[in-house]
Design an enzyme around this catalytic site. Structure first.
Site, PDB file in Angstrom:
ATOM      1  N   LYS A 163       0.829  -1.214   0.000  1.00  0.00           N
ATOM      2  CA  LYS A 163       0.000   0.000   0.000  1.00  0.00           C
ATOM      3  C   LYS A 163       0.859   1.257   0.000  1.00  0.00           C
ATOM      4  O   LYS A 163       0.499   2.254  -0.614  1.00  0.00           O
ATOM      5  CB  LYS A 163      -0.973  -0.012   1.188  1.00  0.00           C
ATOM      6  CG  LYS A 163      -2.085  -1.049   1.015  1.00  0.00           C
ATOM      7  CD  LYS A 163      -3.159  -0.941   2.074  1.00  0.00           C
ATOM      8  CE  LYS A 163      -4.300  -1.900   1.797  1.00  0.00           C
ATOM      9  NZ  LYS A 163      -5.328  -1.938   2.836  1.00  0.00           N
ATOM     10  N   LYS A 258      -8.751 -10.745  -6.369  1.00  0.00           N
ATOM     11  CA  LYS A 258      -9.840 -10.814  -5.396  1.00  0.00           C
ATOM     12  C   LYS A 258     -10.832  -9.671  -5.600  1.00  0.00           C
ATOM     13  O   LYS A 258     -10.431  -8.560  -5.968  1.00  0.00           O
ATOM     14  CB  LYS A 258      -9.190 -10.779  -4.010  1.00  0.00           C
ATOM     15  CG  LYS A 258      -9.870  -9.995  -2.951  1.00  0.00           C
ATOM     16  CD  LYS A 258      -9.091 -10.023  -1.657  1.00  0.00           C
ATOM     17  CE  LYS A 258      -9.077  -8.664  -0.971  1.00  0.00           C
ATOM     18  NZ  LYS A 258     -10.366  -8.051  -0.750  1.00  0.00           N
ATOM     19  N   LYS A 261     -13.216  -3.767  -2.328  1.00  0.00           N
ATOM     20  CA  LYS A 261     -13.850  -2.444  -2.277  1.00  0.00           C
ATOM     21  C   LYS A 261     -12.983  -1.415  -2.962  1.00  0.00           C
ATOM     22  O   LYS A 261     -13.471  -0.465  -3.558  1.00  0.00           O
ATOM     23  CB  LYS A 261     -14.006  -2.008  -0.807  1.00  0.00           C
ATOM     24  CG  LYS A 261     -15.035  -2.758  -0.045  1.00  0.00           C
ATOM     25  CD  LYS A 261     -15.352  -1.977   1.232  1.00  0.00           C
ATOM     26  CE  LYS A 261     -15.379  -2.883   2.428  1.00  0.00           C
ATOM     27  NZ  LYS A 261     -14.260  -2.733   3.351  1.00  0.00           N
TER      28      LYS A 261
HETATM   29  P1  ATP Z   1     -10.230  -3.010   0.779  1.00  0.00           P
HETATM   30  O1  ATP Z   1     -10.075  -3.219  -0.697  1.00  0.00           O
HETATM   31  O2  ATP Z   1     -10.507  -1.581   1.189  1.00  0.00           O
HETATM   32  O3  ATP Z   1      -9.114  -3.662   1.594  1.00  0.00           O
HETATM   33  P2  ATP Z   1     -11.900  -5.301   1.150  1.00  0.00           P
HETATM   34  O4  ATP Z   1     -12.851  -5.551   0.050  1.00  0.00           O
HETATM   35  O5  ATP Z   1     -10.640  -6.127   1.162  1.00  0.00           O
HETATM   36  O6  ATP Z   1     -11.581  -3.761   1.194  1.00  0.00           O
HETATM   37  P3  ATP Z   1     -12.097  -5.433   4.056  1.00  0.00           P
HETATM   38  O7  ATP Z   1     -12.940  -4.484   4.840  1.00  0.00           O
HETATM   39  O8  ATP Z   1     -10.614  -5.203   4.010  1.00  0.00           O
HETATM   40  O9  ATP Z   1     -12.678  -5.475   2.536  1.00  0.00           O
HETATM   41  O10 ATP Z   1     -12.356  -6.921   4.537  1.00  0.00           O
HETATM   42  C1  ATP Z   1     -13.450  -7.289   5.370  1.00  0.00           C
HETATM   43  C2  ATP Z   1     -13.541  -8.795   5.453  1.00  0.00           C
HETATM   44  O11 ATP Z   1     -13.948  -9.324   4.169  1.00  0.00           O
HETATM   45  C3  ATP Z   1     -12.219  -9.503   5.798  1.00  0.00           C
HETATM   46  O12 ATP Z   1     -12.528 -10.601   6.657  1.00  0.00           O
HETATM   47  C4  ATP Z   1     -11.710 -10.019   4.463  1.00  0.00           C
HETATM   48  O13 ATP Z   1     -10.868 -11.175   4.636  1.00  0.00           O
HETATM   49  C5  ATP Z   1     -13.039 -10.349   3.741  1.00  0.00           C
HETATM   50  N1  ATP Z   1     -12.925 -10.233   2.282  1.00  0.00           N
HETATM   51  C6  ATP Z   1     -12.601  -9.129   1.595  1.00  0.00           C
HETATM   52  N2  ATP Z   1     -12.625  -9.375   0.276  1.00  0.00           N
HETATM   53  C7  ATP Z   1     -12.973 -10.690   0.110  1.00  0.00           C
HETATM   54  C8  ATP Z   1     -13.157 -11.547  -1.016  1.00  0.00           C
HETATM   55  N3  ATP Z   1     -13.013 -11.114  -2.257  1.00  0.00           N
HETATM   56  N4  ATP Z   1     -13.535 -12.837  -0.808  1.00  0.00           N
HETATM   57  C9  ATP Z   1     -13.687 -13.293   0.453  1.00  0.00           C
HETATM   58  N5  ATP Z   1     -13.513 -12.539   1.578  1.00  0.00           N
HETATM   59  C10 ATP Z   1     -13.156 -11.241   1.416  1.00  0.00           C
HETATM   60 MG    MG Z   2      -8.990  -5.650   2.611  1.00  0.00          MG
END
Ligand code: ATP
Ligand code: MG
Length: 394
Positions: A163, A258, A261
């Site tokens: 990051k 993956k 967000k």
């Molecule tokens: P960012 O891109 O801002 O990091 P994110 O989509 O990774 O956001 P987080 O808030 O970091 O979301 O993660 C929240 C939870 O969702 C964590 O337990 C993470 O392991 C899970 N998670 C995030 N993306 C996925 C995915 N694509 N598939 C399964 N689990 C996920």
């Molecule tokens: Mg994340």
């Protein structure tokens, strides 16, 4: 604090073993023959009844729209965990400021994420639902832990390296380096036994374990006792709770990345609150391939595996059922089937979400109650740490 409940099956097996019922045990002893009295002697209480349930903590950042990956990989699993464990699910707003963010949006996204937890089936009578910044102990413990965390440990964190490289090394905030210590504080405050983590968080959980062992050694045990404490460990060393296989949901536009967000294109994800027409459009445009039929296990077809897995999870079907239903479909037919299943699954969540958001008083009371329960446990841990580290208490 909830304790293990005796299931009907256990009750039935006790009756079969001639174990006394509550009514029988209430009879005066003189009214019973010796053999009956012996038979009715209360059995030793099973250990499980005496032990509190294991604790689980987890959270989602209010950094954007909650998507299907967050739902399948995290929130949907929490719904099952709340029946088995003592659970704390929080909205990790303090983590949402580690990269530049939109201040007026933060509180809205925090409320919205809390409403999504509830709409997805997290039940405030079973789990404590709260906002991380409402429990002050998170930040206080983080500072105390920072003094025992070598900077070399933080410099090794892959997420920091990636990051900070993306954001332009020298300009990133210090919080991007130190937030894993806040994550350690989030977990250790609650003496958590188990932490559900995705692959992206395993290194941070390992760091949490190392910090807890280090602080236990530096300040716990006899040293703490000499300062008037109870002695022993200040923190439980937590274990990772690995989510069910297939819970890594991939991007709709690239089956090898993956769903996230923070991915720039909204077409790469299904957000839980996406209206029907948006879901139709995203699935219509999602990446596929030109091979005939559909299959789970061909490594050359990551998009095919991802979309079939999503279909399997949201319909609750067995893999074999999905194979026999979909193996001869073409993409057009499967996309229509998947779209219908997604809309059917998400619509009730969206209806409940609107109901919850239209009653702000209810949401506030859930978050207040959750923060109250969380604070009790968090403050007890924090006070122990202050004592063990030698602070003058008020
Ligand atoms: P960012 O891109 O801002 O990091 P994110 O989509 O990774 O956001 P987080 O808030 O970091 O979301 O993660 C929240 C939870 O969702 C964590 O337990 C993470 O392991 C899970 N998670 C995030 N993306 C996925 C995915 N694509 N598939 C399964 N689990 C996920
Ligand atoms: Mg994340």
């Amino acid at each position: 604090m909830p304790f293990f409940l005796i299931s009907p099956a256990v009750r039935a097996s006790r009756a079969g073993r001639g174990v006394a019922s509550e009514e029988e045990r209430c009879l005066p002893a003189s009214a019973l023959s010796a053999s009956t009295a012996a038979r009715l002697k209360p059995p030793p209480r099973p250990m499980r009844r005496l032990l509190p349930r294991k604790r689980v903590v987890s959270g989602v950042q209010p950094t954007g729209m909650v998507h299907l990956g967050n739902y399948i990989g995290a929130i949907k699993n929490w719904v099952a965990l709340q029946d088995l464990y003592e659970t704390f699910f929080f909205i990790v707003d303090l983590h949402a400021i580690t990269l530049p963010y939109d201040a007026p949006e933060l509180s809205k996204a925090t409320r919205s994420t809390a409403a999504i937890y509830l709409a997805c089936g997290i039940d405030s009578s079973k789990a404590s639902i709260f906002v991380q910044s409402h429990v002050r102990a998170h930040i206080e413990l983080m500072w105390l832990l920072s003094s025992s965390t070598p900077i070399g440990w933080l410099n090794k964190m892959i997420q920091f390296k990636e990051k900070s490289r993306k954001a332009g090394n020298e300009n990133v905030g210090v919080a991007l380096l130190t937030y894993p210590v806040l994550m350690a504080s989030d977990i250790l405050l609650y003496q958590s036994d188990l932490v559900p983590v995705g692959e992206d968080q395993t290194q941070h959980l390992e760091l949490t374990r190392e910090i807890s062992e280090r602080v236990n050694n530096l300040y716990g045990g006899r040293k703490w006792k000499k300062l008037g404490g109870r002695g022993g460990s200040l923190f439980k060393v937590p274990e990772a709770l690995i989510p069910p296989a297939g819970a890594r949901v991939m991007s709709l536009t690239d089956g090898l990345s993956k769903m996230s967000k923070s991915a720039p294109s909204d077409l790469s994800r299904i957000n839980l609150l996406d209206p029907k027409d948006v879901i139709v459009n995203k699935i219509k445009r999602c990446k596929t391939d030109s091979l005939p039929g559909l299959e789970f296990d061909n490594p050359e077809r990551p998009e095919c595996k991802n979309l079939l897995s999503v279909y399997q999870i949201i319909t609750g079907k067995m893999k074999e059922e999905v194979v026999s239903e979909c193996q001869d479909m073409n993409w057009g037919t499967f996309k229509a089937t998947l779209t219908d299943a997604l809309i059917d699954h998400l619509q009730p969540i969206q209806v409940r979400y609107e109901e919850i958001m239209s009653d702000p008083g209810y949401l506030d009371s859930v978050l207040l109650d959750g923060a109250g329960k969380a604070s009790e446990i968090a403050d007890a841990t924090l006070n122990n740490v202050y004592q063990a580290m030698g602070f003058l208490r008020r």
